[in-house]
Design an enzyme around this catalytic site. Structure first.
Site: not given
Length: 593
Positions: A564-566
């Protein structure tokens, strides 16, 4: 039951709670029962205090995922609510048309139970009793398919199965009636007539509870009795031991025989404290308590002596035809005799003839045709995969040399340690060095770190996919992990996993290497920040200055990390894979510590 009384709260406002942990004791019209939490979080606010009563379905407490949200809930401000424990499924406010008045005599209504925190509807796989059959308390009467597994549902009262509202193969929402049990055989006709007006051919007067309700226990809930009962909560017909869910869970963990424990709860009910006391005293006179429960290897349901495993329609058809149903070989679920089996036995229906092979020795392949509805588990998997589409992800791949890893596996293989167990340990150690990989995105706008490293591993089972979890994989030795993993896989194959066994993962591994798949991308599970896809080991030629020809043969596998790139960035993922490769290539002895 139309209302419940809070006997006691086992947690205070602000306390952390774990999935499967008892948080309160509720007094119903039958007995006192522990109510467990289905999610990890914090008990933010208690709305109904000890000694107070609430209607069925009313809000009694709020659980939030983040400790920081507690103040918002207590002041009345909006905050992400993880679970709202209630006493039981709520009764619908709408009244079906032409519903007859409830009979004067005692009877029990069996509702579709919530077998997991995500279950919204259930499917009746099979009925183990036919209408008119006698049932005893604690006896399995039906098999229900949830979104996770098939489970037996027991009767909580003695009586006679008067009416089946949902037939085999039928589905309904959680909390809706599926059958009615009469206390007296003479009451069956009247109860059957009443039940027909209540269900209305599938419509019911009970509404399904929210999936996040903590009252939706992981085990089948008691049947709802319409009148007060004087039966004791401490024991029932057949010598069944009555204990709280927490007590049963703890006793199962240590292998303690509950029949040897003296209960101190209401009417002799065994509590969690009673189990702990028995463990401390050496198992109440029995042999020393074993550290590990035996692996589940038997089927979920075995007919009692003298009981014929057959569907109600099969029994009725056999009786009408005047044939002995015990002489018929069943082809249904669990080997039960079906209507088609009876028709084949009477000659009414011929068994399907096998197609002739197109060539000598060629196997006959029956191709499926038409729409096949999803099972409950397939629906859950589909829903989770759709949710993942809203997550901004990225992927990073790396080759890892596995020569030393393969050598270690050959050394420990005979001791019950699998490749999966070794990978879980290695990944757990790597995650410990990079805590960001054990985190997930929080909707409030932050990073949710998890203190425990629980490695979930995808397992393909008949009809779906499930992720049994090795808890605290970084802290346990590989032999303990190997034994635990075997138990979890056995339970997964027999439908014996509890929600906490497959919903507590913080990092997931999926391995298709055993199928010869070289490399693949995995879909990120909801609520997690990372998933690692493992490919097959392949031989490769690499440069080696010490070799005669400057080359050598090694074994490599390709791993692909989806994040998850967040909360997680590319550099985080790359450093994690570098650490994992270092462990497997150069520090393999760390797995033995």
């Amino acid at each position: 039951m139309t209302e419940g009384k809070i006997v006691s709260w086992l947690k205070s406002e602000g306390d952390p709670v774990r999935a499967g942990e008892a948080i309160m004791v509720v007094e119903s019209d039958k007995a006192d029962m522990d109510v467990e939490a289905f999610e990890d979080g914090f008990l933010a606010k208690i709305h109904v205090g000890e000694g107070e009563q609430a209607e069925v379905g009313a809000l009694v407490a709020v659980i939030v995922a983040n400790e920081a949200d507690i103040a918002s809930v207590q002041t009345g401000a909006a905050a992400p609510v993880l679970a709202t424990p209630a006493a039981a499924p709520a009764a619908s406010t709408s009244t079906p048309v032409n519903v007859a008045a409830a009979p004067e005599f005692e009877f029990t209504r069996i509702d579709m139970p919530a077998l997991s925190s995500t279950m919204k509807e259930g499917k009746i796989v099979s009925w183990l009793k036919a209408e008119g059959d006698a049932v005893t308390s604690g006896e399995a009467i039906m098999v229900v398919e949830s979104d996770k597994a098939d489970m037996d549902v027991e009767a909580f009262e003695d009586g006679f199965l008067a009416h089946i509202s949902i037939q085999e193969g039928g589905s309904c929402e959680v909390g809706k009636p599926v059958a009615f049990i009469a206390t007296s055989k003479d009451d069956i006709p009247a109860l059957k007539a009443y039940a027909a007006t209540v269900t209305g051919g599938g419509a019911t007067s009970a509404a399904a509870p929210p999936a996040s309700m903590a009252a939706a226990a992981a085990t089948p809930k008691p049947a709802i009795k319409t009148s007060a009962s004087s039966s004791s909560a401490s024991s029932s017909g057949g010598g069944r031991v009555v204990a709280s869910p927490l007590a049963k869970k703890r006793a199962e963990e240590v292998g303690l025989d509950l029949s040897t424990v003296i209960g101190t709860g209401p009417e002799g009910r065994i509590t969690g404290a009673d189990v702990e006391k028995a463990i401390a005293s050496g198992g109440s006179g029995k042999a020393a308590v074993s550290k590990k429960p035996d692996a589940v290897s038997k089927p979920k349901w075995v007919p009692a002596p003298g009981v014929i495993a057959a569907t109600p329609t099969a029994k009725a058809a056999a009786k009408k035809a005047g044939i002995d149903i015990s002489a018929i070989v069943g082809t249904g679920n669990f080997g039960r005799v079906t209507l088609d089996d009876v028709k084949a036995a009477t000659g009414e229906k011929k068994p399907a003839a096998a197609k002739k092979p197109s060539a000598p020795g060629a196997a006959v392949v029956e191709l499926p045709e038409g729409l096949v509805p999803f099972t409950g588990m397939q629906k859950a998997v589909s829903s989770n995969m759709e949710k993942s589409l809203a997550v901004p992800i990225f992927r990073v791949s790396r080759d890892i040399v596995t020569n030393k890893f393969d050598d270690l596996y050959q050394q420990v293989k005979s001791k019950g340690v699998s490749v999966s167990a070794l990978l879980a340990k290695a990944v757990g150690l790597a995650v410990a060095k990079h805590p960001i990989m054990n985190s997930s995105y929080d909707p409030s706008g932050g990073i949710m770190y998890k203190s425990d490293i629980n490695i979930a591993m995808a397992v393909a089972i008949d009809g779906g996919l499930i992720t049994p979890t090795i808890k605290n994989a970084n802290e346990r030795n590989i032999y303990d992990i190997g034994e635990n993993w075997k138990e979890l896989v056995d339970k997964a194959k027999t439908g014996g996993l509890k929600p906490d066994d497959y919903q507590s993962g913080t990092f997931t591994i999926t391995n298709l290497g055993m199928f010869g798949v070289n490399q693949f991308d995995a879909i990120l599970p909801p609520g997690q920040g990372s998933i690692l896809a493992i490919g097959a080991t392949q031989e490769a030629v690499v440069p080696d200055k010490s070799a005669v020809l400057g080359l050598k043969m090694v074994k490599k596998m390709t791993v692909t990390l989806t994040c998850d790139h967040r909360p997680i960035y590319g550099a985080d993922a790359a450093l994690f894979l570098k650490t994992l490769a270092d462990i497997l290539e150069n520090k393999i002895d760390m797995l033995l510590k």
